[in-house]
Design a protein around this motif. Structure first.
Motif, PDB file in Angstrom:
ATOM      1  N   PHE A  78       0.809  -1.209   0.000  1.00 20.91           N
ATOM      2  CA  PHE A  78       0.000   0.000   0.000  1.00 20.91           C
ATOM      3  C   PHE A  78       0.848   1.267   0.000  1.00 20.91           C
ATOM      4  O   PHE A  78       0.337   2.362   0.101  1.00 20.91           O
ATOM      5  CB  PHE A  78      -0.940   0.019   1.211  1.00 20.91           C
ATOM      6  N   GLU A  79       2.146   1.123  -0.120  1.00 20.41           N
ATOM      7  CA  GLU A  79       3.056   2.265  -0.147  1.00 20.41           C
ATOM      8  C   GLU A  79       3.269   2.700  -1.591  1.00 20.41           C
ATOM      9  O   GLU A  79       3.546   1.873  -2.453  1.00 20.41           O
ATOM     10  CB  GLU A  79       4.411   1.892   0.464  1.00 20.41           C
ATOM     11  N   SER A  80       3.131   3.993  -1.865  1.00 26.09           N
ATOM     12  CA  SER A  80       3.353   4.461  -3.236  1.00 26.09           C
ATOM     13  C   SER A  80       4.841   4.475  -3.579  1.00 26.09           C
ATOM     14  O   SER A  80       5.217   4.296  -4.732  1.00 26.09           O
ATOM     15  CB  SER A  80       2.749   5.848  -3.443  1.00 26.09           C
ATOM     16  N   ARG A  81       5.672   4.686  -2.590  1.00 26.20           N
ATOM     17  CA  ARG A  81       7.120   4.667  -2.788  1.00 26.20           C
ATOM     18  C   ARG A  81       7.762   3.919  -1.612  1.00 26.20           C
ATOM     19  O   ARG A  81       8.325   4.545  -0.715  1.00 26.20           O
ATOM     20  CB  ARG A  81       7.673   6.088  -2.875  1.00 26.20           C
ATOM     21  N   PRO A  82       7.669   2.573  -1.620  1.00 25.66           N
ATOM     22  CA  PRO A  82       8.215   1.824  -0.487  1.00 25.66           C
ATOM     23  C   PRO A  82       9.710   2.076  -0.311  1.00 25.66           C
ATOM     24  O   PRO A  82      10.445   2.208  -1.283  1.00 25.66           O
ATOM     25  CB  PRO A  82       7.942   0.365  -0.831  1.00 25.66           C
ATOM     26  N   ASP A  83      10.107   2.194   0.925  1.00 27.46           N
ATOM     27  CA  ASP A  83      11.511   2.431   1.235  1.00 27.46           C
ATOM     28  C   ASP A  83      11.880   1.630   2.479  1.00 27.46           C
ATOM     29  O   ASP A  83      11.094   0.815   2.964  1.00 27.46           O
ATOM     30  CB  ASP A  83      11.768   3.920   1.439  1.00 27.46           C
ATOM     31  N   ALA A  84      13.074   1.855   2.991  1.00 21.06           N
ATOM     32  CA  ALA A  84      13.543   1.113   4.161  1.00 21.06           C
ATOM     33  C   ALA A  84      12.635   1.327   5.371  1.00 21.06           C
ATOM     34  O   ALA A  84      12.380   0.401   6.145  1.00 21.06           O
ATOM     35  CB  ALA A  84      14.979   1.500   4.490  1.00 21.06           C
ATOM     36  N   ALA A  85      12.126   2.526   5.541  1.00 23.57           N
ATOM     37  CA  ALA A  85      11.245   2.812   6.683  1.00 23.57           C
ATOM     38  C   ALA A  85       9.928   2.035   6.562  1.00 23.57           C
ATOM     39  O   ALA A  85       9.421   1.491   7.545  1.00 23.57           O
ATOM     40  CB  ALA A  85      10.978   4.305   6.787  1.00 23.57           C
ATOM     41  N   ALA A  86       9.365   1.974   5.344  1.00 21.72           N
ATOM     42  CA  ALA A  86       8.129   1.210   5.129  1.00 21.72           C
ATOM     43  C   ALA A  86       8.382  -0.274   5.380  1.00 21.72           C
ATOM     44  O   ALA A  86       7.566  -0.960   5.998  1.00 21.72           O
ATOM     45  CB  ALA A  86       7.607   1.420   3.711  1.00 21.72           C
ATOM     46  N   PHE A  87       9.519  -0.780   4.919  1.00 22.84           N
ATOM     47  CA  PHE A  87       9.876  -2.178   5.147  1.00 22.84           C
ATOM     48  C   PHE A  87       9.972  -2.453   6.647  1.00 22.84           C
ATOM     49  O   PHE A  87       9.451  -3.455   7.140  1.00 22.84           O
ATOM     50  CB  PHE A  87      11.203  -2.504   4.452  1.00 22.84           C
ATOM     51  N   ALA A  88      10.617  -1.556   7.389  1.00 28.19           N
ATOM     52  CA  ALA A  88      10.785  -1.734   8.836  1.00 28.19           C
ATOM     53  C   ALA A  88       9.444  -1.711   9.572  1.00 28.19           C
ATOM     54  O   ALA A  88       9.261  -2.436  10.553  1.00 28.19           O
ATOM     55  CB  ALA A  88      11.710  -0.652   9.391  1.00 28.19           C
ATOM     56  N   ARG A  89       8.499  -0.905   9.099  1.00 25.25           N
ATOM     57  CA  ARG A  89       7.166  -0.888   9.720  1.00 25.25           C
ATOM     58  C   ARG A  89       6.409  -2.183   9.425  1.00 25.25           C
ATOM     59  O   ARG A  89       5.672  -2.684  10.257  1.00 25.25           O
ATOM     60  CB  ARG A  89       6.339   0.294   9.193  1.00 25.25           C
ATOM     61  N   THR A  90       6.591  -2.702   8.225  1.00 23.85           N
ATOM     62  CA  THR A  90       5.871  -3.896   7.809  1.00 23.85           C
ATOM     63  C   THR A  90       6.471  -5.159   8.407  1.00 23.85           C
ATOM     64  O   THR A  90       5.753  -6.063   8.816  1.00 23.85           O
ATOM     65  CB  THR A  90       5.873  -4.002   6.272  1.00 23.85           C
ATOM     66  N   TYR A  91       7.798  -5.219   8.421  1.00 25.77           N
ATOM     67  CA  TYR A  91       8.508  -6.407   8.929  1.00 25.77           C
ATOM     68  C   TYR A  91       9.492  -5.984  10.019  1.00 25.77           C
ATOM     69  O   TYR A  91      10.686  -5.890   9.779  1.00 25.77           O
ATOM     70  CB  TYR A  91       9.272  -7.090   7.791  1.00 25.77           C
ATOM     71  N   PRO A  92       9.002  -5.724  11.231  1.00 18.84           N
ATOM     72  CA  PRO A  92       9.895  -5.243  12.283  1.00 18.84           C
ATOM     73  C   PRO A  92      10.839  -6.337  12.813  1.00 18.84           C
ATOM     74  O   PRO A  92      10.522  -7.525  12.762  1.00 18.84           O
ATOM     75  CB  PRO A  92       8.930  -4.784  13.378  1.00 18.84           C
ATOM     76  N   GLY A  93      11.996  -5.897  13.266  1.00 18.93           N
ATOM     77  CA  GLY A  93      12.925  -6.758  13.985  1.00 18.93           C
ATOM     78  C   GLY A  93      13.362  -8.018  13.263  1.00 18.93           C
ATOM     79  O   GLY A  93      13.760  -7.993  12.106  1.00 18.93           O
ATOM     80  N   ALA A  94      13.263  -9.138  13.992  1.00 19.05           N
ATOM     81  CA  ALA A  94      13.718 -10.427  13.474  1.00 19.05           C
ATOM     82  C   ALA A  94      12.937 -10.852  12.227  1.00 19.05           C
ATOM     83  O   ALA A  94      13.479 -11.519  11.343  1.00 19.05           O
ATOM     84  CB  ALA A  94      13.599 -11.491  14.554  1.00 19.05           C
ATOM     85  N   THR A  95      11.679 -10.448  12.138  1.00 19.42           N
ATOM     86  CA  THR A  95      10.883 -10.793  10.954  1.00 19.42           C
ATOM     87  C   THR A  95      11.495 -10.155   9.711  1.00 19.42           C
ATOM     88  O   THR A  95      11.648 -10.806   8.679  1.00 19.42           O
ATOM     89  CB  THR A  95       9.424 -10.340  11.119  1.00 19.42           C
ATOM     90  N   GLY A  96      11.868  -8.893   9.807  1.00 16.56           N
ATOM     91  CA  GLY A  96      12.498  -8.205   8.686  1.00 16.56           C
ATOM     92  C   GLY A  96      13.813  -8.849   8.283  1.00 16.56           C
ATOM     93  O   GLY A  96      14.125  -8.984   7.105  1.00 16.56           O
ATOM     94  N   ALA A  97      14.583  -9.272   9.282  1.00 17.66           N
ATOM     95  CA  ALA A  97      15.853  -9.938   8.991  1.00 17.66           C
ATOM     96  C   ALA A  97      15.610 -11.241   8.237  1.00 17.66           C
ATOM     97  O   ALA A  97      16.312 -11.558   7.270  1.00 17.66           O
ATOM     98  CB  ALA A  97      16.619 -10.204  10.287  1.00 17.66           C
ATOM     99  N   ARG A  98      14.599 -11.988   8.648  1.00 15.69           N
ATOM    100  CA  ARG A  98      14.297 -13.262   7.983  1.00 15.69           C
ATOM    101  C   ARG A  98      13.759 -13.035   6.568  1.00 15.69           C
ATOM    102  O   ARG A  98      14.137 -13.746   5.633  1.00 15.69           O
ATOM    103  CB  ARG A  98      13.288 -14.072   8.808  1.00 15.69           C
ATOM    104  N   VAL A  99      12.881 -12.056   6.398  1.00 17.82           N
ATOM    105  CA  VAL A  99      12.356 -11.752   5.063  1.00 17.82           C
ATOM    106  C   VAL A  99      13.503 -11.365   4.131  1.00 17.82           C
ATOM    107  O   VAL A  99      13.585 -11.834   2.993  1.00 17.82           O
ATOM    108  CB  VAL A  99      11.293 -10.627   5.125  1.00 17.82           C
ATOM    109  N   THR A 100      14.420 -10.540   4.615  1.00 21.44           N
ATOM    110  CA  THR A 100      15.573 -10.132   3.815  1.00 21.44           C
ATOM    111  C   THR A 100      16.423 -11.341   3.437  1.00 21.44           C
ATOM    112  O   THR A 100      16.847 -11.490   2.289  1.00 21.44           O
ATOM    113  CB  THR A 100      16.420  -9.098   4.580  1.00 21.44           C
ATOM    114  N   GLU A 101      16.652 -12.219   4.405  1.00 22.09           N
ATOM    115  CA  GLU A 101      17.449 -13.431   4.157  1.00 22.09           C
ATOM    116  C   GLU A 101      16.792 -14.315   3.098  1.00 22.09           C
ATOM    117  O   GLU A 101      17.455 -14.783   2.167  1.00 22.09           O
ATOM    118  CB  GLU A 101      17.604 -14.206   5.463  1.00 22.09           C
TER     119      GLU A 101
END
Length: 60
Positions: free
Chosen positions: A14-37
């Motif tokens: 739902f982000e018109s211009r997704p960025d690192a901040a939007a990613f961090a809100r969507t996948y916080p902490g360990a979840t974001g690390a796993r999604v990135t991996e």
């Protein structure tokens, strides 16, 4: 049955211009690390197979 209570959250879809901040809100902490991996693993596999993965935000 009524509507669910409102919740806080985010979705990069739902982000018109997704960025690192939007990613961090969507996948916080360990979840974001796993999604990135997982994405890195998938991109490496696609490269090995000679497949061009879709670009982020590209319409299908």
């Amino acid at each position: 049955m009524g509507l669910a209570d409102p919740v806080d959250g985010a979705s990069v879809g739902f982000e018109s211009r997704p960025d690192a901040a939007a990613f961090a809100r969507t996948y916080p902490g360990a979840t974001g690390a796993r999604v990135t991996e997982v994405w890195r693993e998938l991109l490496e596999k696609a490269e090995e197979l000679g497949v061009t993965p879709p670009q982020a935000g590209a319409a299908g």
